[in-house]
Motif scaffolding. Sequence first.
Motif, mmCIF file in Angstrom:
data_model
loop_
_atom_site.group_PDB
_atom_site.id
_atom_site.type_symbol
_atom_site.label_atom_id
_atom_site.label_comp_id
_atom_site.label_asym_id
_atom_site.label_seq_id
_atom_site.Cartn_x
_atom_site.Cartn_y
_atom_site.Cartn_z
ATOM 1 N N THR A 122 17.055 0.601 -0.818
ATOM 2 C CA THR A 122 17.171 0.581 -1.905
ATOM 3 C C THR A 122 16.667 -0.380 -2.770
ATOM 4 O OG1 THR A 122 19.363 -0.520 -1.905
ATOM 5 C CG2 THR A 122 19.741 1.742 -1.950
ATOM 6 N N PHE A 123 15.924 -0.494 -3.732
ATOM 7 C CA PHE A 123 15.012 -1.225 -4.323
ATOM 8 C C PHE A 123 15.980 -0.954 -6.048
ATOM 9 C CE2 PHE A 123 12.694 0.338 -1.552
ATOM 10 C CZ PHE A 123 11.683 -1.250 -1.002
ATOM 11 N N VAL A 124 16.156 -2.603 -6.221
ATOM 12 C CA VAL A 124 16.796 -2.271 -8.004
ATOM 13 C C VAL A 124 15.674 -3.943 -8.670
ATOM 14 C CG1 VAL A 124 18.568 -1.723 -7.740
ATOM 15 C CG2 VAL A 124 18.748 -3.485 -7.634
ATOM 16 N N GLY A 125 15.668 -4.062 -9.778
ATOM 17 C CA GLY A 125 14.568 -4.972 -10.330
ATOM 18 C C GLY A 125 14.681 -4.755 -11.631
ATOM 19 N N ASN A 126 14.832 -5.807 -12.520
ATOM 20 C CA ASN A 126 14.235 -5.506 -13.643
ATOM 21 C C ASN A 126 12.525 -6.590 -14.535
ATOM 22 O OD1 ASN A 126 16.046 -5.197 -16.423
ATOM 23 N ND2 ASN A 126 16.503 -7.891 -16.499
ATOM 24 N N PHE A 127 11.815 -5.575 -15.406
ATOM 25 C CA PHE A 127 11.123 -6.185 -15.782
ATOM 26 C C PHE A 127 9.625 -6.683 -14.421
ATOM 27 C CE2 PHE A 127 14.643 -7.577 -18.458
ATOM 28 C CZ PHE A 127 14.025 -6.939 -20.324
ATOM 29 N N VAL A 128 10.164 -6.010 -13.934
ATOM 30 C CA VAL A 128 8.986 -6.496 -12.925
ATOM 31 C C VAL A 128 8.381 -4.576 -12.417
ATOM 32 C CG1 VAL A 128 9.783 -8.136 -11.150
ATOM 33 C CG2 VAL A 128 9.811 -5.919 -11.390
ATOM 34 N N THR A 129 7.336 -4.928 -11.998
ATOM 35 C CA THR A 129 6.620 -3.602 -11.176
ATOM 36 C C THR A 129 5.872 -4.054 -9.892
ATOM 37 O OG1 THR A 129 5.145 -3.029 -13.453
ATOM 38 C CG2 THR A 129 4.496 -2.279 -11.635
ATOM 39 N N ALA A 130 6.610 -2.899 -9.361
ATOM 40 C CA ALA A 130 5.975 -3.328 -7.478
ATOM 41 C C ALA A 130 5.464 -2.196 -7.494
ATOM 42 C CB ALA A 130 7.473 -3.666 -6.669
ATOM 43 N N GLU A 131 4.377 -3.175 -5.448
ATOM 44 C CA GLU A 131 3.944 -1.610 -5.708
ATOM 45 C C GLU A 131 4.660 -2.354 -3.979
ATOM 46 O OE1 GLU A 131 -0.414 -1.239 -3.008
ATOM 47 O OE2 GLU A 131 -0.623 -1.509 -5.502
ATOM 48 N N ILE A 132 5.208 -0.985 -3.206
ATOM 49 C CA ILE A 132 6.159 -0.589 -1.908
ATOM 50 C C ILE A 132 5.383 -0.233 -0.813
ATOM 51 C CG2 ILE A 132 7.931 -0.617 -1.131
ATOM 52 C CD1 ILE A 132 9.579 -0.855 -4.131
ATOM 53 N N MET A 133 5.619 -0.406 0.270
ATOM 54 C CA MET A 133 4.591 0.132 1.332
ATOM 55 C C MET A 133 4.954 0.265 2.168
ATOM 56 S SD MET A 133 1.321 0.624 2.954
ATOM 57 C CE MET A 133 0.950 -1.125 3.907
ATOM 58 N N MET A 134 5.876 0.872 2.864
ATOM 59 C CA MET A 134 7.024 1.003 4.173
ATOM 60 C C MET A 134 6.035 1.718 5.268
ATOM 61 S SD MET A 134 10.734 2.211 2.928
ATOM 62 C CE MET A 134 10.413 3.359 2.659
ATOM 63 N N ARG A 135 6.135 1.354 6.701
ATOM 64 C CA ARG A 135 5.577 1.306 7.539
ATOM 65 C C ARG A 135 5.973 1.062 9.090
ATOM 66 N NH1 ARG A 135 1.328 -2.988 8.527
ATOM 67 N NH2 ARG A 135 1.841 -4.726 7.329
ATOM 68 N N ILE A 136 5.645 2.049 9.793
ATOM 69 C CA ILE A 136 6.177 1.687 10.811
ATOM 70 C C ILE A 136 4.306 1.322 12.409
ATOM 71 C CG2 ILE A 136 7.162 2.863 13.456
ATOM 72 C CD1 ILE A 136 9.293 3.596 11.266
ATOM 73 N N PRO A 137 3.980 0.487 12.725
ATOM 74 C CA PRO A 137 2.961 0.789 13.087
ATOM 75 C C PRO A 137 3.264 1.670 14.139
ATOM 76 C CG PRO A 137 3.604 -1.467 12.738
ATOM 77 C CD PRO A 137 4.505 -0.672 12.678
ATOM 78 N N GLU A 138 2.020 1.927 14.556
ATOM 79 C CA GLU A 138 1.502 2.701 15.943
ATOM 80 C C GLU A 138 2.019 2.786 16.942
ATOM 81 O OE1 GLU A 138 -1.844 5.345 16.401
ATOM 82 O OE2 GLU A 138 -1.991 5.641 14.000
ATOM 83 N N ARG A 139 2.287 2.209 18.525
ATOM 84 C CA ARG A 139 2.443 2.240 19.193
ATOM 85 C C ARG A 139 1.271 2.165 20.236
ATOM 86 N NH1 ARG A 139 7.710 3.862 21.918
ATOM 87 N NH2 ARG A 139 8.386 1.493 23.001
ATOM 88 N N VAL A 140 0.558 1.074 21.136
ATOM 89 C CA VAL A 140 -0.320 1.239 21.805
ATOM 90 C C VAL A 140 0.357 2.024 22.948
ATOM 91 C CG1 VAL A 140 -2.264 -0.222 22.573
ATOM 92 C CG2 VAL A 140 -0.772 -1.029 20.777
ATOM 93 N N GLN A 141 -0.711 2.544 23.634
ATOM 94 C CA GLN A 141 -0.133 2.513 24.696
ATOM 95 C C GLN A 141 -1.184 2.311 25.862
ATOM 96 O OE1 GLN A 141 2.037 5.412 25.690
ATOM 97 N NE2 GLN A 141 2.413 6.137 23.111
ATOM 98 N N GLN A 142 0.097 1.592 27.112
ATOM 99 C CA GLN A 142 -0.593 0.735 28.189
ATOM 100 C C GLN A 142 -1.109 2.136 29.371
ATOM 101 O OE1 GLN A 142 0.781 -2.834 28.690
ATOM 102 N NE2 GLN A 142 0.939 -3.360 26.309
#
Length: 111
Positions: free
Chosen positions: A91-111
């Motif tokens: 959850t995100f809550v706030g007051n008097f802000v603008t927010a750019e939010i990015m959620m990511r799960i990096p790709e797994r590197v295969q060995q």
Amino acid sequence: MVVDVPHPPLIIDLDITPELRTRIKEGTSDYGEKKDYRYQIDHLSQNVWLECTVKDAETDTIVVKDGFGRTFALDSTREIVIRRSGTYQITFVGNFVTAEIMMRIPERVQQ
């Protein structure tokens, strides 16, 4: 929102732009030659804040709570990293802000 994280980490990047308050200061200088002055002061209101809460969706336990303002630092960029797999309620809550939010799960590197 609910996010399933089968392969951690989950990285939440926040880019926060707080709303600034503006005050105009005017007067006449008392030093040396009398001169009128006028300048603008921009500052953060004490009402500016953003909070991100990450809870385990199954147990309702808070995993992390971070943000901007109030009891948090005033850094305008934040990175929250969840290093365990699971299902999370975010959850995100706030007051008097603008927010750019990015959620990511990096790709797994295969060995």
